[in-house]
Scaffold this active site. Structure first.
Site, PDB file in Angstrom:
ATOM      1  N   HIS A   8      -9.016   7.881   2.027  1.00 25.07           N
ATOM      2  CA  HIS A   8      -8.512   8.226   2.304  1.00 25.07           C
ATOM      3  C   HIS A   8      -7.667   9.294   2.358  1.00 25.07           C
ATOM      4  O   HIS A   8      -7.684  10.009   1.052  1.00 25.07           O
ATOM      5  CB  HIS A   8      -6.902   6.649   1.638  1.00 25.07           C
ATOM      6  CG  HIS A   8      -7.817   5.164   2.298  1.00 25.07           C
ATOM      7  ND1 HIS A   8      -6.687   4.747   3.160  1.00 25.07           N
ATOM      8  CD2 HIS A   8      -8.833   5.137   2.544  1.00 25.07           C
ATOM      9  CE1 HIS A   8      -7.367   3.287   3.325  1.00 25.07           C
ATOM     10  NE2 HIS A   8      -8.428   3.592   3.076  1.00 25.07           N
ATOM     11  N   TYR A  59       2.994   1.491   3.626  1.00 28.38           N
ATOM     12  CA  TYR A  59       4.333   0.913   2.498  1.00 28.38           C
ATOM     13  C   TYR A  59       5.245   0.784   3.584  1.00 28.38           C
ATOM     14  O   TYR A  59       5.343   1.809   3.969  1.00 28.38           O
ATOM     15  CB  TYR A  59       4.424   1.571   1.549  1.00 28.38           C
ATOM     16  CG  TYR A  59       3.306   2.022   0.433  1.00 28.38           C
ATOM     17  CD1 TYR A  59       2.081   2.748   0.764  1.00 28.38           C
ATOM     18  CD2 TYR A  59       3.423   1.650  -0.754  1.00 28.38           C
ATOM     19  CE1 TYR A  59       1.367   3.176   0.418  1.00 28.38           C
ATOM     20  CE2 TYR A  59       2.134   2.025  -1.218  1.00 28.38           C
ATOM     21  CZ  TYR A  59       1.168   2.139  -1.720  1.00 28.38           C
ATOM     22  OH  TYR A  59       0.435   2.577  -2.195  1.00 28.38           O
ATOM     23  N   PRO A  85       3.139  -2.318  -9.734  1.00 31.16           N
ATOM     24  CA  PRO A  85       2.295  -1.742  -8.773  1.00 31.16           C
ATOM     25  C   PRO A  85       2.486  -1.038  -7.045  1.00 31.16           C
ATOM     26  O   PRO A  85       1.927  -0.496  -6.946  1.00 31.16           O
ATOM     27  CB  PRO A  85       1.049  -2.621  -8.435  1.00 31.16           C
ATOM     28  CG  PRO A  85       2.826  -4.430  -8.092  1.00 31.16           C
ATOM     29  CD  PRO A  85       3.486  -2.695  -9.297  1.00 31.16           C
ATOM     30  N   LYS A 106      -0.272   3.206  -9.888  1.00 33.97           N
ATOM     31  CA  LYS A 106      -0.744   3.735 -11.135  1.00 33.97           C
ATOM     32  C   LYS A 106      -1.548   3.248 -12.307  1.00 33.97           C
ATOM     33  O   LYS A 106      -2.208   4.214 -13.117  1.00 33.97           O
ATOM     34  CB  LYS A 106      -0.024   4.814 -11.682  1.00 33.97           C
ATOM     35  CG  LYS A 106       0.735   5.993  -9.866  1.00 33.97           C
ATOM     36  CD  LYS A 106       0.096   7.482 -10.847  1.00 33.97           C
ATOM     37  CE  LYS A 106      -0.537   8.344  -9.519  1.00 33.97           C
ATOM     38  NZ  LYS A 106      -0.815   7.853  -9.049  1.00 33.97           N
ATOM     39  N   TYR A 138       0.511  10.784  -6.354  1.00 36.64           N
ATOM     40  CA  TYR A 138       0.133   9.205  -5.300  1.00 36.64           C
ATOM     41  C   TYR A 138      -1.923   9.774  -5.247  1.00 36.64           C
ATOM     42  O   TYR A 138      -2.001   9.318  -6.514  1.00 36.64           O
ATOM     43  CB  TYR A 138       0.925   9.260  -3.853  1.00 36.64           C
ATOM     44  CG  TYR A 138       0.153   8.005  -3.984  1.00 36.64           C
ATOM     45  CD1 TYR A 138       0.457   6.889  -3.730  1.00 36.64           C
ATOM     46  CD2 TYR A 138      -1.075   8.264  -2.804  1.00 36.64           C
ATOM     47  CE1 TYR A 138      -0.068   5.517  -3.414  1.00 36.64           C
ATOM     48  CE2 TYR A 138      -2.010   7.088  -2.813  1.00 36.64           C
ATOM     49  CZ  TYR A 138      -1.485   5.832  -2.793  1.00 36.64           C
ATOM     50  OH  TYR A 138      -1.666   4.418  -1.956  1.00 36.64           O
TER      51      TYR A 138
HETATM   52  P1  RFL Z   1      -7.044  -4.578 -18.005  1.00 40.57           P
HETATM   53  O1  RFL Z   1      -6.881  -4.972 -16.986  1.00 40.57           O
HETATM   54  O2  RFL Z   1      -5.091  -6.163 -18.340  1.00 40.57           O
HETATM   55  O3  RFL Z   1      -8.129  -5.411 -19.346  1.00 40.57           O
HETATM   56  C1  RFL Z   1      -7.556  -6.665 -20.651  1.00 40.57           C
HETATM   57  C2  RFL Z   1      -8.001  -7.426 -21.304  1.00 40.57           C
HETATM   58  O4  RFL Z   1      -8.095  -7.588 -21.751  1.00 40.57           O
HETATM   59  C3  RFL Z   1      -8.268  -9.559 -22.268  1.00 40.57           C
HETATM   60  N1  RFL Z   1      -7.582  -9.343 -23.249  1.00 40.57           N
HETATM   61  C4  RFL Z   1      -8.409 -10.001 -24.426  1.00 40.57           C
HETATM   62  N2  RFL Z   1      -9.628  -9.870 -25.071  1.00 40.57           N
HETATM   63  C5  RFL Z   1      -9.703 -10.030 -26.517  1.00 40.57           C
HETATM   64  N3  RFL Z   1      -8.777 -10.723 -27.132  1.00 40.57           N
HETATM   65  C6  RFL Z   1      -7.599 -11.157 -26.338  1.00 40.57           C
HETATM   66  N4  RFL Z   1      -6.599 -11.562 -27.343  1.00 40.57           N
HETATM   67  C7  RFL Z   1      -7.549 -11.190 -25.524  1.00 40.57           C
HETATM   68  N5  RFL Z   1      -6.135 -10.773 -24.629  1.00 40.57           N
HETATM   69  C8  RFL Z   1      -6.383  -9.748 -23.038  1.00 40.57           C
HETATM   70  C9  RFL Z   1      -8.215  -9.404 -20.892  1.00 40.57           C
HETATM   71  O5  RFL Z   1      -8.549 -10.894 -20.576  1.00 40.57           O
HETATM   72  C10 RFL Z   1      -8.921  -8.067 -19.641  1.00 40.57           C
HETATM   73  O6  RFL Z   1      -9.879  -8.165 -20.078  1.00 40.57           O
HETATM   74  O7  RFL Z   1      -6.047  -3.992 -18.345  1.00 40.57           O
HETATM   75  P2  RFL Z   1      -6.462  -2.458 -18.801  1.00 40.57           P
HETATM   76  O8  RFL Z   1      -7.675  -2.086 -19.181  1.00 40.57           O
HETATM   77  O9  RFL Z   1      -5.751  -1.596 -18.952  1.00 40.57           O
HETATM   78  O10 RFL Z   1      -6.055  -2.143 -16.772  1.00 40.57           O
HETATM   79  C11 RFL Z   1      -4.934  -1.884 -16.468  1.00 40.57           C
HETATM   80  C12 RFL Z   1      -5.373  -2.335 -14.861  1.00 40.57           C
HETATM   81  O11 RFL Z   1      -5.957  -3.096 -15.170  1.00 40.57           O
HETATM   82  C13 RFL Z   1      -3.532  -2.770 -14.647  1.00 40.57           C
HETATM   83  O12 RFL Z   1      -2.750  -1.323 -15.000  1.00 40.57           O
HETATM   84  C14 RFL Z   1      -4.067  -3.150 -12.663  1.00 40.57           C
HETATM   85  O13 RFL Z   1      -4.628  -3.371 -12.080  1.00 40.57           O
HETATM   86  C15 RFL Z   1      -2.380  -1.887 -12.217  1.00 40.57           C
HETATM   87  N6  RFL Z   1      -2.464  -1.995 -10.778  1.00 40.57           N
HETATM   88  C16 RFL Z   1      -2.815  -1.206 -10.176  1.00 40.57           C
HETATM   89  N7  RFL Z   1      -3.593   0.023 -10.765  1.00 40.57           N
HETATM   90  C17 RFL Z   1      -3.565   0.740  -9.959  1.00 40.57           C
HETATM   91  O14 RFL Z   1      -4.206   2.342 -10.502  1.00 40.57           O
HETATM   92  N8  RFL Z   1      -3.487   1.228  -8.708  1.00 40.57           N
HETATM   93  C18 RFL Z   1      -3.172  -0.049  -7.760  1.00 40.57           C
HETATM   94  O15 RFL Z   1      -2.925   0.407  -6.423  1.00 40.57           O
HETATM   95  C19 RFL Z   1      -2.525  -1.561  -8.340  1.00 40.57           C
HETATM   96  N9  RFL Z   1      -2.875  -2.752  -7.944  1.00 40.57           N
HETATM   97  C20 RFL Z   1      -2.064  -3.321 -10.063  1.00 40.57           C
HETATM   98  C21 RFL Z   1      -2.359  -3.036  -8.487  1.00 40.57           C
HETATM   99  C22 RFL Z   1      -1.821  -4.619 -10.592  1.00 40.57           C
HETATM  100  C23 RFL Z   1      -1.557  -5.996  -9.789  1.00 40.57           C
HETATM  101  N10 RFL Z   1      -1.545  -7.086 -10.192  1.00 40.57           N
HETATM  102  C24 RFL Z   1      -1.897  -8.236 -10.184  1.00 40.57           C
HETATM  103  C25 RFL Z   1      -0.774  -7.183 -11.886  1.00 40.57           C
HETATM  104  C26 RFL Z   1      -1.310  -4.772  -8.190  1.00 40.57           C
HETATM  105  C27 RFL Z   1      -1.997  -5.568  -8.569  1.00 40.57           C
HETATM  106  C28 RFL Z   1      -0.915  -6.840  -7.700  1.00 40.57           C
HETATM  107  C1  PHB Z   2      -4.291  -2.010  -3.245  1.00 42.97           C
HETATM  108  O1  PHB Z   2      -5.139  -2.127  -2.960  1.00 42.97           O
HETATM  109  O2  PHB Z   2      -3.757  -3.214  -3.809  1.00 42.97           O
HETATM  110  C2  PHB Z   2      -3.186  -1.517  -3.606  1.00 42.97           C
HETATM  111  C3  PHB Z   2      -2.779  -0.719  -2.790  1.00 42.97           C
HETATM  112  C4  PHB Z   2      -1.389   0.306  -3.236  1.00 42.97           C
HETATM  113  C5  PHB Z   2      -0.970   0.085  -4.033  1.00 42.97           C
HETATM  114  C6  PHB Z   2      -0.873  -1.272  -4.686  1.00 42.97           C
HETATM  115  C7  PHB Z   2      -2.307  -2.063  -4.576  1.00 42.97           C
HETATM  116  O3  PHB Z   2       0.341   0.167  -4.643  1.00 42.97           O
END
Ligand code: RFL
Ligand code: PHB
Length: 390
Positions: A72, A201, A293, A297, A384
């Protein structure tokens, strides 16, 4: 059992760290509480910033991202009934990719399995000990319920915000910074082609909405909701009609509807822990910090942390502790930049239920300035698309 680095958590942080250490010749074991299928399917982030894409490519796990990821060059800020494009690539020379976090997780799990690198799924009762010594240990039950001890030289806490690593640090050591927002995101995955080529957005008086995607057939959408609301209150019909209102423009736009495959609610918070280490325990990713989110980041910060951590651990195990000692300071500079950017995007785009008319006018002024000033748009686009790694 013995390894050099015990990694807790098989999210993007844990899996990427394990793989980077493998490339440096350092042994690691990843322990994950969920089962393999759950981890491969969990829907989370969607946007990879340029430094993340380059790193994945550089280490040989970017093939599918290059083939299937959607590059993108900009996105829309939608307000006042019109689109205002932020031309990321034109303003910064950088490109981002829309590629689901679960696809990166799958690529990393496949890379581990192809090389026989150990990832233990479905473990339980994980407990850390002796983190303040040179030989810490992790006790856990394996998938068959058998108690095991993993002795190691260092532990990487990559177990997310609700994990056990951060709470294992004695009280009084960490300083935490926290902000909760008066809204949550309702996220849906819909089986329908995206309604627009780029992310939208949308700021609307009824609340924020985001149009994103995963593939030419899958649309990802989010709605700002009250954090007290339950999923059951949001029927598919209510979701589509609310999205249609908030994404409405005076130009030619129509929202494509389709079957909703997945629905979830995410609370919005900012959180930072300082320092990000204690003795031989190093926290990375969501275990150490959370961003709302809106700035996309969270996953990208997890990637940036483990890039530094893999180098710090490699030097530490070769007898040089300098980088391990500065791990936290190096990461926190980027973390706080992302915290500010995510807070700024969140505040600019959401409808704060407590805002008065004065705040609402300021918010609209900020949006109009960002959309009309090349300098303001460039600053947004630069953050971004991802600032360079240190
Ligand atoms: P995770 O992905 O939460 O992984 C942690 C892992 O640890 C496990 N765990 C354990 N394992 C062993 N023993 C225990 N006691 C444990 N407790 C937990 C869990 O099961 C899991 O597998 O953390 P990590 O690796 O630091 O990664 C971080 C990302 O997942 C998170 O920051 C992103 O998903 C945030 N996020 C976004 N980030 C972006 O860079 N770009 C995006 O577009 C974006 N959109 C989002 C998001 C997060 C969202 N939600 C659902 C929180 C959109 C959403 C809706
Ligand atoms: C997504 O596609 O899940 C998404 C995209 C942009 C954001 C957060 C989540 O800022």
């Amino acid at each position: 059992m013995r390894t050099q680095v015990a990694i807790i958590g098989a999210g993007p942080a844990g899996l990427l760290l394990s793989y980077l250490l493998h490339l440096e010749g350092v042994d690691a074991v990843v322990l994950e509480s969920r089962d393999r299928e759950y981890v491969r399917k969990r829907v989370r982030a969607g946007v990879c910033e340029q430094p993340t894409i380059e790193l994945l490519r550089e280490i040989g796990v970017g093939r599918r991202l290059d083939a299937e990821g959607m590059p993108h060059e900009g996105f829309s800020l939608r307000f006042d009934g019109a689109d205002h494009r932020i031309a990321i690539t034109e303003l910064t020379g950088k490109t981002i990719a829309v590629y689901g976090q679960q696809e990166i997780v799958k690529d990393l799990i496949d890379a581990h399995e192809e090389r026989g690198l150990p990832v233990e799924f479905a473990v339980s009762s994980v407990e850390l000990s002796d983190m303040d010594t040179a030989s810490p240990a992790v006790r856990y039950r394996d998938a068959d319920g058998v108690e095991r001890t993993l002795e190691c030289d260092a532990i990487a806490g990559c177990d997310g915000f609700h994990g056990i690593c951060r709470p294992s640090i004695p009280s009084g050591v960490l300083h935490t910074f926290d902000r909760e927002y008066p809204f949550a995101w309702l996220g849906v995955m819909a089986e329908t082609p995206p309604s627009h080529e780029e992310l939208i957005y949308a700021h609307h008086e009824r609340g924020f909405a985001l149009h994103s995607m995963r593939s030419p057939e899958l649309t990802r959408l989010y709605l700002q909701i009250d954090p007290a609301e339950e999923l059951a209150a949001w029927s598919d019909d209510r979701i589509w009609s609310e999205l249609a209102v908030r994404l409405e423009t005076s130009a030619d736009f129509s929202l494509k509807e389709g079957p909703i495959l997945d629905k979830s609610i995410t609370p919005m918070r900012s959180f930072v822990t300082e320092p990000m280490s204690y003795g031989r325990l190093f926290l990375a990713g969501d275990a150490a910090h959370i961003v709302p989110p809106t700035g996309a980041k969270g996953m990208n910060l997890a990637v940036a942390d483990v890039r530094v951590l893999s180098r710090a651990l490699t030097s530490l195990l070769r007898g040089d502790s300098m980088l391990a000692e500065s791990y936290s300071d190096i990461c926190l500079r980027r973390v706080w930049r992302a915290e500010h950017f995510s807070w700024y995007m969140t505040s600019m785009l959401h409808a704060d239920p407590a805002a008065d008319d004065f705040q609402r006018r300021l918010q609209l002024s900020q949006l109009r300035y960002t959309a009309s000033s090349r300098a303001a748009a460039t600053s947004l686009a630069e953050n971004y698309a991802g600032l360079p790694f240190e």
